[in-house]
Scaffold this motif. Sequence first.
Motif, PDB file in Angstrom:
ATOM      1  N   ASP A  88       0.827  -1.202   0.000  1.00 46.69           N
ATOM      2  CA  ASP A  88       0.000   0.000   0.000  1.00 46.69           C
ATOM      3  C   ASP A  88       0.864   1.256   0.000  1.00 46.69           C
ATOM      4  O   ASP A  88       0.444   2.313  -0.472  1.00 46.69           O
ATOM      5  CB  ASP A  88      -0.918   0.012   1.232  1.00 46.69           C
ATOM      6  N   THR A  89       2.070   1.143   0.555  1.00 43.72           N
ATOM      7  CA  THR A  89       2.953   2.302   0.666  1.00 43.72           C
ATOM      8  C   THR A  89       3.546   2.721  -0.678  1.00 43.72           C
ATOM      9  O   THR A  89       4.333   3.654  -0.737  1.00 43.72           O
ATOM     10  CB  THR A  89       4.093   2.009   1.660  1.00 43.72           C
ATOM     11  N   VAL A  90       3.165   2.023  -1.754  1.00 43.57           N
ATOM     12  CA  VAL A  90       3.592   2.452  -3.081  1.00 43.57           C
ATOM     13  C   VAL A  90       2.918   3.777  -3.425  1.00 43.57           C
ATOM     14  O   VAL A  90       3.505   4.644  -4.068  1.00 43.57           O
ATOM     15  CB  VAL A  90       3.245   1.387  -4.142  1.00 43.57           C
ATOM     16  N   LYS A  91       1.667   3.956  -3.004  1.00 40.05           N
ATOM     17  CA  LYS A  91       0.903   5.138  -3.380  1.00 40.05           C
ATOM     18  C   LYS A  91       0.352   5.940  -2.203  1.00 40.05           C
ATOM     19  O   LYS A  91      -0.302   6.958  -2.409  1.00 40.05           O
ATOM     20  CB  LYS A  91      -0.269   4.736  -4.289  1.00 40.05           C
ATOM     21  N   VAL A 145       7.355   3.240  -0.399  1.00 40.31           N
ATOM     22  CA  VAL A 145       8.174   2.425  -1.295  1.00 40.31           C
ATOM     23  C   VAL A 145       8.950   3.345  -2.228  1.00 40.31           C
ATOM     24  O   VAL A 145       8.365   4.127  -2.979  1.00 40.31           O
ATOM     25  CB  VAL A 145       7.314   1.447  -2.113  1.00 40.31           C
ATOM     26  N   MET A 146      10.276   3.246  -2.176  1.00 41.41           N
ATOM     27  CA  MET A 146      11.155   4.049  -3.025  1.00 41.41           C
ATOM     28  C   MET A 146      12.204   3.120  -3.616  1.00 41.41           C
ATOM     29  O   MET A 146      12.915   2.440  -2.871  1.00 41.41           O
ATOM     30  CB  MET A 146      11.829   5.167  -2.212  1.00 41.41           C
ATOM     31  N   GLY A 147      12.257   3.058  -4.935  1.00 35.49           N
ATOM     32  CA  GLY A 147      13.208   2.165  -5.580  1.00 35.49           C
ATOM     33  C   GLY A 147      12.973   0.706  -5.238  1.00 35.49           C
ATOM     34  O   GLY A 147      13.915  -0.055  -5.016  1.00 35.49           O
ATOM     35  N   ARG A 148      11.699   0.290  -5.192  1.00 34.19           N
ATOM     36  CA  ARG A 148      11.279  -1.091  -4.906  1.00 34.19           C
ATOM     37  C   ARG A 148      11.613  -1.544  -3.490  1.00 34.19           C
ATOM     38  O   ARG A 148      11.556  -2.729  -3.186  1.00 34.19           O
ATOM     39  CB  ARG A 148      11.885  -2.080  -5.921  1.00 34.19           C
ATOM     40  N   ARG A 149      11.972  -0.609  -2.608  1.00 37.04           N
ATOM     41  CA  ARG A 149      12.203  -0.950  -1.207  1.00 37.04           C
ATOM     42  C   ARG A 149      11.328  -0.063  -0.333  1.00 37.04           C
ATOM     43  O   ARG A 149      11.195   1.138  -0.592  1.00 37.04           O
ATOM     44  CB  ARG A 149      13.674  -0.766  -0.818  1.00 37.04           C
ATOM     45  N   GLU A 150      10.732  -0.631   0.684  1.00 37.76           N
ATOM     46  CA  GLU A 150       9.930   0.170   1.597  1.00 37.76           C
ATOM     47  C   GLU A 150      10.869   0.878   2.571  1.00 37.76           C
ATOM     48  O   GLU A 150      11.637   0.243   3.290  1.00 37.76           O
ATOM     49  CB  GLU A 150       8.933  -0.704   2.365  1.00 37.76           C
ATOM     50  N   ARG A 151      10.811   2.209   2.555  1.00 37.36           N
ATOM     51  CA  ARG A 151      11.684   3.002   3.396  1.00 37.36           C
ATOM     52  C   ARG A 151      10.885   3.712   4.472  1.00 37.36           C
ATOM     53  O   ARG A 151       9.755   4.156   4.241  1.00 37.36           O
ATOM     54  CB  ARG A 151      12.420   4.070   2.565  1.00 37.36           C
ATOM     55  N   VAL A 163       8.691  18.804   4.183  1.00 34.34           N
ATOM     56  CA  VAL A 163       9.897  18.140   3.684  1.00 34.34           C
ATOM     57  C   VAL A 163       9.843  16.685   4.128  1.00 34.34           C
ATOM     58  O   VAL A 163       9.706  16.401   5.323  1.00 34.34           O
ATOM     59  CB  VAL A 163      11.183  18.809   4.208  1.00 34.34           C
ATOM     60  N   LEU A 164       9.910  15.779   3.176  1.00 37.25           N
ATOM     61  CA  LEU A 164       9.918  14.344   3.468  1.00 37.25           C
ATOM     62  C   LEU A 164      11.354  13.845   3.368  1.00 37.25           C
ATOM     63  O   LEU A 164      11.984  13.956   2.319  1.00 37.25           O
ATOM     64  CB  LEU A 164       9.010  13.593   2.503  1.00 37.25           C
ATOM     65  N   TRP A 165      11.863  13.329   4.475  1.00 40.17           N
ATOM     66  CA  TRP A 165      13.214  12.765   4.513  1.00 40.17           C
ATOM     67  C   TRP A 165      13.135  11.239   4.470  1.00 40.17           C
ATOM     68  O   TRP A 165      12.413  10.636   5.265  1.00 40.17           O
ATOM     69  CB  TRP A 165      13.929  13.151   5.802  1.00 40.17           C
ATOM     70  N   SER A 166      13.846  10.626   3.545  1.00 38.46           N
ATOM     71  CA  SER A 166      13.997   9.172   3.633  1.00 38.46           C
ATOM     72  C   SER A 166      15.024   8.890   4.717  1.00 38.46           C
ATOM     73  O   SER A 166      15.965   9.667   4.927  1.00 38.46           O
ATOM     74  CB  SER A 166      14.460   8.595   2.284  1.00 38.46           C
ATOM     75  N   LEU A 167      14.829   7.798   5.446  1.00 39.13           N
ATOM     76  CA  LEU A 167      15.708   7.462   6.564  1.00 39.13           C
ATOM     77  C   LEU A 167      16.594   6.274   6.219  1.00 39.13           C
ATOM     78  O   LEU A 167      16.168   5.348   5.529  1.00 39.13           O
ATOM     79  CB  LEU A 167      14.884   7.130   7.810  1.00 39.13           C
TER      80      LEU A 167
END
Length: 270
Positions: A88-91, A145-151, A163-167
């Motif tokens: 679900d986190t794809v969208k 999901v970013m680059g086929r990995r859930e972050r 601002v959304l920060w990937s961790l």
Amino acid sequence: MAPKYYWKGYLKLSLVTCPVAMTPATSESEKVRFHTLNKDTGHRVVSQYVDSVTGKPVKEGNEAKGYARGGNDYIILTDDDLDTVALDTVKTIDIEKFVPAESIEWIYLEKPHYLMPDDAVGNEAFAVIRDAMKSDKVVGISKLVMGRRERAVVLEPRDEGIVLWSLRFGDEVRPEEAYFEDIDEKADPDLVPLVQQLIKQKTARWSPDMVSDPIQDALLKLIEEKRKLLKPKKAAKGQKEQAARASNVVNIMDALRKSLEADLKNRKAG
């Protein structure tokens, strides 16, 4: 020019949902980039996938992901197989919890993205979530999901947007204790005020100019110098003919103007 969005989906908090768009907050497109060339011919070198056993090039449609079980034994996964495990986190960015803004250590912050409403209808919901986080001085924790990995991601209210920060994953961060625990030297209390004076003298307001790249500037200068030394390429036959036609058009226009002027003078004289 309208910005290009890296991702579009929904921001969700309980029953509140709004469409959002996201784009990276940083860019590397301005960096000097080089192509690999054949020095003898000046032609670009093209890379391609080659079968490690047959030595033959592999067509793009035949490329697949392979999970190694050992040796040369692989489990093949196609794009259709990978799509079946979509989450679900794809969208949807569903905010699961909130934490104090200062509680997240800087070392976990990986890459910033700008998050903004993607539809006027969702502006109010977006603004309410943003301002509530500002008032309580908290940031939202979610997954995407970013680059086929859930972050894991952090949502930080900033001005009118978020601002959304990937961790970074926990196993990607090395514990600082392993590197700092042997530092047991204490500072001389008489020397600290002297360093503080130096700090005060060198303190200035932050500016992006402080992180300029002199190597990039030197490369651009070198490229410009080499460009000036290059002889202009000879025009192709078609270009020459086109230039000649353009020249003829100009000459004909001049001739017509002169003809008209001469005709007008003759009439007046007559």
